[in-house]
Design an enzyme around this catalytic site. Structure first.
Site, short mmCIF file in Angstrom:
data_model
loop_
_atom_site.label_atom_id
_atom_site.label_comp_id
_atom_site.label_asym_id
_atom_site.label_seq_id
_atom_site.Cartn_x
_atom_site.Cartn_y
_atom_site.Cartn_z
N VAL A 5 0.81 -1.43 0.01
CA VAL A 5 0.06 0.08 -0.03
C VAL A 5 0.79 1.15 0.10
O VAL A 5 0.58 2.10 -0.79
CB VAL A 5 -0.85 -0.18 1.21
CG1 VAL A 5 -1.79 1.28 1.15
CG2 VAL A 5 -1.74 -1.33 1.08
N GLU B 126 -2.24 -15.19 2.19
CA GLU B 126 -0.95 -14.94 2.84
C GLU B 126 -0.43 -16.44 3.51
O GLU B 126 -1.25 -17.35 3.37
CB GLU B 126 -1.31 -14.24 4.30
CG GLU B 126 -2.09 -12.99 4.02
CD GLU B 126 -1.16 -11.84 4.25
OE1 GLU B 126 0.06 -11.90 4.29
OE2 GLU B 126 -1.46 -10.75 3.85
N ASP C 171 -10.74 -10.71 9.14
CA ASP C 171 -10.61 -10.00 8.66
C ASP C 171 -12.05 -9.23 7.91
O ASP C 171 -12.12 -8.06 8.17
CB ASP C 171 -9.69 -10.32 7.39
CG ASP C 171 -9.68 -9.02 6.32
OD1 ASP C 171 -8.81 -8.12 6.42
OD2 ASP C 171 -10.51 -8.94 5.46
N LYS D 188 -13.85 -5.81 9.30
CA LYS D 188 -14.56 -4.70 8.26
C LYS D 188 -15.89 -4.62 8.45
O LYS D 188 -16.54 -3.32 8.48
CB LYS D 188 -14.27 -5.25 6.91
CG LYS D 188 -12.70 -5.41 6.59
CD LYS D 188 -12.51 -5.95 5.16
CE LYS D 188 -10.89 -5.76 4.80
NZ LYS D 188 -10.64 -6.95 3.71
N1 HSE Z 1 -6.76 -9.72 2.99
C1 HSE Z 1 -7.79 -8.62 2.44
C2 HSE Z 1 -8.35 -9.73 1.47
C3 HSE Z 1 -7.22 -7.77 2.06
O1 HSE Z 1 -8.19 -10.96 1.13
O2 HSE Z 1 -9.56 -9.20 1.28
C4 HSE Z 1 -6.92 -6.60 2.66
O3 HSE Z 1 -8.11 -6.14 3.46
#
Ligand code: HSE
Length: 444
Positions: free
Chosen positions: A13, A187, A198, A202
């Site tokens: 980023v 990852e 994640d 969000k």
């Molecule tokens: N790891 C996240 C995804 C991207 O796979 O959407 C960054 O938020």
């Protein structure tokens, strides 16, 4: 010249942001009134393709957040620490902050925004959710006339890619994950993505904005995709569904608002693999794309779709926040004097209460379940009886054949209360005719 930026992190980023700044022509003119003056990195050894003078790179990140010449700190290093401490230190020094760090904001947002309000600075987070798709600014500004009742999104590109590949190639989760890791889409430690963490971060951030209260992340139900099998994907397809990892935040049914009409009394906030009807707008969002569907009154439905990660898209969101801050600084809508704070009411966070999250047992939804049973007469009847005893009404029951001496039975329910469904499953598990229940998924 203009406003000075300190960049913390020069990974994907940070590199994307530096490239936008290196090439400002044709972009918003305010870009030319900002300049990256320092870049904090972990090591100067690592070779990078640099669109910045190497002399800007330093390894002392604290020096950046304490540098009196810097107006805005951009945190794009990721991870919880030292990112959280550096953000707080920057705020304490009266600097505005732009961050892409959903993990820090979802866990420490209360502390960070309280500090920012006290210091009279902005913490901007467009890049923290859905990468390049503008979702934060619409929730803060463009949808202000609406009562939002549902947010529903595909907010994790890695899992959407894996599920799309499983759907298209028929390969198993572990094989697709290994391939995605080789290609750099997943990852090395895929936990945050594949276990729904994640996406949970969000949706917690989005729900706080949409429903005007803080969200306790621990109360967000987060379930990932490890248990989704190709067998379920195929059954789902035959029944008219595709399996997606959905992140959902909505007013609990029956909840209007409390006496304080600005604050909802109960919310559902959850992440789980879901059977989505093929005709639903989210069903065709594939590969690494993200999407957010918002249902609001009087707007109706609006959907945002686009790239949810990557250097360019995430830099687009970071730089949009920087442009916003530059505009505020230029127009004087910032005073760091606590006696006379002048803060833009749509861009600052003023939440103090926590939303009440409804327990999953109260959720009313449809379910899909797959059973492996002995192939005896009356097994389907027994399943139906137990479900009926728990108030679970069945929409369809399918038995496709016998494998290794076991019958495979797939059930889709009508809308039922989750608690009742689980009680029924517990009783079914104890039936002599039941071998196992390999999957249980929610249906939209
Ligand atoms: N790891 C996240 C995804 C991207 O796979 O959407 C960054 O938020």
């Amino acid at each position: 010249m203009g406003f000075k930026i300190g960049l913390l992190g020069l990974g994907t980023v940070g590199t994307g942001v530096s490239e936008v700044f290196a090439n400002p022509l044709g972009r918003h003119p305010l870009l030319q009134e900002m300049k990256i003056v320092k870049v904090g990195v972990r090591s100067l050894e690592k070779i990078r393709s640099l669109s910045l003078p190497p002399a800007l790179l330093i390894t002392d990140l604290e020096a950046i957040v304490h540098d009196p010449a810097i107006d805005i700190v951009v945190e794009v290093m990721g991870g919880l620490e030292p990112a959280r401490s550096l953000i707080l230190a920057a705020i304490a020094q009266g600097k505005h902050v732009v961050t892409a760090n959903k993990a820090v904001i979802a866990r420490h947002g209360a502390e960070i925004f309280a500090a920012a309000t006290q210091a009279g600075v902005y913490v901007m987070i467009e890049a923290a959710v859905a990468g390049g798709i503008p979702v934060i600014q619409p929730l803060k500004e463009s949808l202000g006339a609406n009562r939002i009742h549902t947010l529903m999104g595909i907010l994790n590109g890695t899992t959407n890619y894996i599920l799309t590949q499983m759907q298209q190639s028929g390969a198993a989760f572990t094989d697709v994950l290994a391939e995605a890791q080789q290609l750099g889409y997943a990852e090395a430690d895929p936990t945050a993505d594949v276990d729904g963490l994640d996406a949970g971060d969000k949706i917690a951030i989005l729900a706080a904005l949409a429903f005007g209260g803080r969200i306790d992340l621990e109360q967000v139900h987060r379930e990932g995709i490890r248990q989704v099998s190709v067998a379920d994907i195929n059954y789902a397809r035959n029944l008219g569904f595709v399996i997606k990892l959905l992140a959902i935040a909505k007013l609990s049914p029956g909840t209007s608002t409390t006496a304080d009409t600005s604050f909802p009394s109960q919310l559902e906030v959850r992440v789980h693999p879901t059977l989505v009807p093929l005709e639903h707008p989210l069903a065709s969002v594939n590969d690494v794309f993200n999407a957010l569907l918002i249902e609001a009154d009087p707007l109706g439905q609006v959907m945002f779709l686009g790239p949810g990660a990557g250097a360019g898209p995430t830099a687009s969101a970071v730089v949009a926040d920087l442009i916003n801050i530059a505009a505020l600084l230029k127009t004087g809508l910032v005073a760091n004097d606590p006696e006379t704070p002048r803060i833009h009411p749509l861009l600052a966070c003023s939440h103090e209460q926590y939303c009440t999250i409804a327990p999953m047992a109260n959720l009313v939804t449809r379910f899909y379940a797959r059973f492996l049973t002995k192939d005896h007469p009356g097994v389907i009847g027994k399943l139906g009886t137990v479900f009926g005893d728990h108030g679970v009404s069945l929409e369809s029951v399918v038995q496709t054949g016998v494998k290794a001496g076991l019958a495979e039975i797939v059930v889709v329910t009508h809308h039922v209360q989750e608690g009742n469904f689980h009680h029924a499953l517990s009783e079914i598990r104890s039936l002599a005719a039941i071998d196992s229940i390999p999957s249980m998924l929610r249906v939209l």
